[in-house]
Motif scaffolding. Structure first.
Motif, PDB file in Angstrom:
ATOM      1  N   PRO A 134      24.013   1.413  32.527  1.00 52.88           N
ATOM      2  CA  PRO A 134      22.555   1.531  32.368  1.00 52.88           C
ATOM      3  C   PRO A 134      22.025   2.860  32.908  1.00 52.88           C
ATOM      4  N   ASN A 145      13.764   4.335  35.397  1.00 55.71           N
ATOM      5  CA  ASN A 145      14.038   2.981  35.877  1.00 55.71           C
ATOM      6  C   ASN A 145      12.761   2.421  36.502  1.00 55.71           C
ATOM      7  N   GLU A 152      15.134  -6.036  39.533  1.00 55.88           N
ATOM      8  CA  GLU A 152      16.433  -5.390  39.416  1.00 55.88           C
ATOM      9  C   GLU A 152      17.528  -6.287  40.001  1.00 55.88           C
ATOM     10  N   ILE A 155      18.290  -8.911  37.494  1.00 56.70           N
ATOM     11  CA  ILE A 155      19.119  -8.392  36.403  1.00 56.70           C
ATOM     12  C   ILE A 155      20.564  -8.275  36.859  1.00 56.70           C
ATOM     13  N   ARG A 156      20.728  -7.759  38.057  1.00 53.70           N
ATOM     14  CA  ARG A 156      22.062  -7.602  38.611  1.00 53.70           C
ATOM     15  C   ARG A 156      22.794  -8.947  38.656  1.00 53.70           C
ATOM     16  N   ASN A 159      22.878 -10.501  34.594  1.00 53.76           N
ATOM     17  CA  ASN A 159      23.480  -9.751  33.496  1.00 53.76           C
ATOM     18  C   ASN A 159      24.771  -9.097  33.942  1.00 53.76           C
ATOM     19  N   ALA A 162      26.774  -6.463  32.100  1.00 45.82           N
ATOM     20  CA  ALA A 162      26.240  -5.121  31.942  1.00 45.82           C
ATOM     21  C   ALA A 162      26.650  -4.226  33.103  1.00 45.82           C
TER      22      ALA A 162
ATOM     23  N   GLY B  37      23.860  -5.531  26.174  1.00 45.59           N
ATOM     24  CA  GLY B  37      23.384  -5.936  27.499  1.00 45.59           C
ATOM     25  C   GLY B  37      22.924  -4.735  28.311  1.00 45.59           C
ATOM     26  N   CYS B  41      19.039  -3.536  29.715  1.00 43.92           N
ATOM     27  CA  CYS B  41      18.812  -3.427  31.166  1.00 43.92           C
ATOM     28  C   CYS B  41      18.279  -2.067  31.579  1.00 43.92           C
ATOM     29  N   THR B  42      17.998  -1.195  30.645  1.00 41.05           N
ATOM     30  CA  THR B  42      17.654   0.166  31.051  1.00 41.05           C
ATOM     31  C   THR B  42      16.175   0.344  31.379  1.00 41.05           C
ATOM     32  N   TYR B  47      13.803  -4.714  28.343  1.00 43.38           N
ATOM     33  CA  TYR B  47      14.165  -5.979  28.989  1.00 43.38           C
ATOM     34  C   TYR B  47      13.229  -7.102  28.554  1.00 43.38           C
ATOM     35  N   ARG B  50      14.323  -9.083  25.469  1.00 39.98           N
ATOM     36  CA  ARG B  50      15.749  -9.412  25.437  1.00 39.98           C
ATOM     37  C   ARG B  50      16.064 -10.710  24.695  1.00 39.98           C
TER      38      ARG B  50
END
Lengths: 172, 378
Positions: A134, A145, A152, A155-156, A159, A162, B37, B41-42, B47, B50
């Motif tokens: 990413p 970002n 975040e 997401i970590r 996902n 990723a 994915g 996520c960027t 997002y 999604r």
């Protein structure tokens, strides 16, 4: 063969065959309107206020290449195998542009509605994303970002795939 | 002119964030799996869309499945991930014929003894429960490619597979204390558990061989235990199971542990084994065997499971595996919730000794629209 004039946002004119110009569905329908209004004899000038000269030039390269003898209007049917392969190579080289240029090109292809070019650009952008983390993608496309800390973290957590290879990618 | 040009550039660079929706969708449609994915996520904007993107991507990639499952309420990313993993596991499925062709000394019985021992070691060392499944997969791939010339060397292969699997899992979690990690991976420790049959140098050497015979696809491949967790989580979410009915989960895990010892079963897709283990366990406790939620999520219909469920029941009813059974009983005797005491007792009975189960009849609510047709990834 009939020729038409495409006028870019900065006022530069490009003379092309109506066949090549019609690869853009937007231009094609504008031409039909103009013809109905002005008659078949008068010169056809199509103003394109959303496309700058530099980008229009690049788009027209594509249109001309894809309407050369052996290709019909849609660029798909009746294409010989050799011709198809040549076009593929040409397309690949054509896509060797900077990220900024690619952005303008995809926006133009979208606005002018040139299906083949749009497809090519989307694949080109997708190619720039493939295999990156990413953070790399952000860097490449100038994205910021803008997630909050909690987001975040979420997401970590959710996902995983990723992020799985970030370590490996960092090594490269 | 130069100044405006650079200002222009700054403006342009930020513009990817503002691509029109349909264009963004078009670009994302060119990506799949991990790359998709990552793209999502960027930034916040990507997002935010999604779920719609995962839904589109699922519909496009598995149209047959989508035609059946589209109506149900589905967490799309998880769904996509599931179907994609089901495709990925097929890439590295071990072949029974290839193993049999390659091996003249080692047979299914020897493999059963070795895998049971590996499972015991995993218990002793309190390893993360997926590790032994990974190790067994590495073992089967080793057996496809290398002939084991004498039985005396077979255990060494098993030890090396376990060591490689442990290393891979450690690397992925990446949060352990480095000292601890080093100590856990010390070849001398592995030599020791073989009752010093092998030296640390031999362990090191065989580890290197196994490492080269396991490809990346195999190392990142999901295993049966991971699939079971996903199915379990989904059935709790979907209301098919109460999350406190841990006896169902425990027994299903136990079935998978037994399946690991069986060479025939080990050459089937891990997702299929996990589905069958859960279905058999649910049947034992009188549940709806394969509810619609799971059919949609796993893309296995009840009919898809019938043959393997029967086979799994047979293995369960005929595998002595005394060491493993004893270990499992000891570890689970005092678990469970008070309100499910009876169920726990039942589960422990099944764990304690082989108990014959009837063949599976496929009568439960199969999806109406595709009762005979497979909807999953091929």
């Amino acid at each position: 063969m009939r020729t038409v004039i495409l006028r870019s946002s900065d006022g530069a004119d490009h003379i092309v065959s109506s066949e090549a110009a019609s690869l853009s569905r937007t231009v094609q329908s504008l031409l039909e309107e103009l013809e109905a209004k002005e008659g078949e004899e008068s010169p056809l000038i199509v103003p394109l206020p959303n496309v700058c000269d530099c980008t229009l030039r690049k788009v027209l390269q594509y249109c001309i290449q894809h309407t050369e003898p052996g290709t019909n209007l849609t660029g798909r049917i009746h294409v010989s195998e050799t011709r198809r392969r040549d076009l593929e190579v040409w397309d690949r080289n054509y896509m060797l542009v900077s990220t900024d240029e690619l952005y303008h090109l995809v926006m133009a292809a979208h606005y002018l509605n040139v299906p083949g070019l749009l497809e090519l650009c989307c694949e080109g952008i997708a190619n720039l994303i493939r295999g990156k983390s990413p953070q790399h993608v952000r860097q490449h496309f100038g994205l910021v970002n803008n997630f909050e800390k909690a987001e975040e973290e979420d997401i970590r957590r959710t996902n995983l795939w990723a992020l799985v290879d970030e370590k490996e990618l960092a090594k490269k | 002119m130069v100044v405006t040009r650079s200002l222009f550039k700054v403006y342009v660079r930020a513009a990817f964030e503002n691509l029109p929706d349909e264009l963004l969708m078009e670009i994302l449609a060119h990506l799949k799996d991990r790359d998709l994915g990552v793209a999502l996520c960027t930034s916040k904007r990507f997002y935010a869309c999604r779920e719609a993107v995962w839904r589109e991507a699922s519909a496009k990639r598995w149209p047959t499945w989508f035609a059946v499952a589209r109506g149900s309420e589905i967490p799309w990313r998880r769904q996509y991930e599931m179907l994609s993993l089901r495709e990925r596991e097929l890439l590295v499925l071990p072949s029974l014929a290839a193993i049999q062709k390659k091996q003249t000394v080692v047979n299914a019985q020897n493999r059963a003894v070795l895998t049971e021992w590996l499972a015991e070691v995993s218990w002793d060392w309190q390893l993360e429960s997926t590790i032994v499944f990974k190790a067994a997969a590495y073992l089967d791939h080793y057996l496809m490619n290398h002939s084991v010339s004498e039985l005396g060397g077979f255990q060494l292969v098993g030890i090396a597979c376990l060591r490689v699997a442990m290393g891979d899992v450690q690397q992925r979690s990446g949060q352990q204390d480095e000292e601890e990690e080093k100590k856990a991976m010390d070849p001398a420790r592995f030599a020791y558990i073989s009752d010093r049959t092998y030296t640390a140098a031999q362990v090191e050497e065989m580890t290197a061989v196994v490492q080269t015979s396991t490809c990346d696809d195999l190392r990142t491949c999901p295993n049966a235990k991971m699939f079971l967790r996903s199915f379990w989580y989904r059935s709790v979410q979907g209301g098919a199971i109460n999350k406190e009915e841990m006896h169902i989960y425990t027994l299903a895990s136990f079935f998978l542990q037994l399946a690991l010892l069986d060479l025939d079963l080990s050459t089937l897709p891990a997702s299929l084994l996990a589905a069958c283990a859960l279905a058999n366990s649910m049947e034992l406790f009188g549940k709806n065997v394969w509810p619609n939620t799971l059919q949609h999520y796993s893309a296995y219909t009840a009919a898809d499971l019938a043959t393997t469920r029967t086979k799994l029941n047979q293995v369960q009813g005929s595998t002595a595996a005394e060491h493993i059974r004893a270990l499992w009983r000891k570890h689970h005797e005092h678990h469970g919730y008070e309100e499910y005491r009876e169920e726990w007792t039942h589960a422990l009975q099944v764990i304690a000794s082989p108990c014959p189960a009837p063949a599976v009849k496929c009568t439960s609510d199969t999806m109406s629209s595709s009762s005979t047709q497979t909807i999953g990834p091929m």
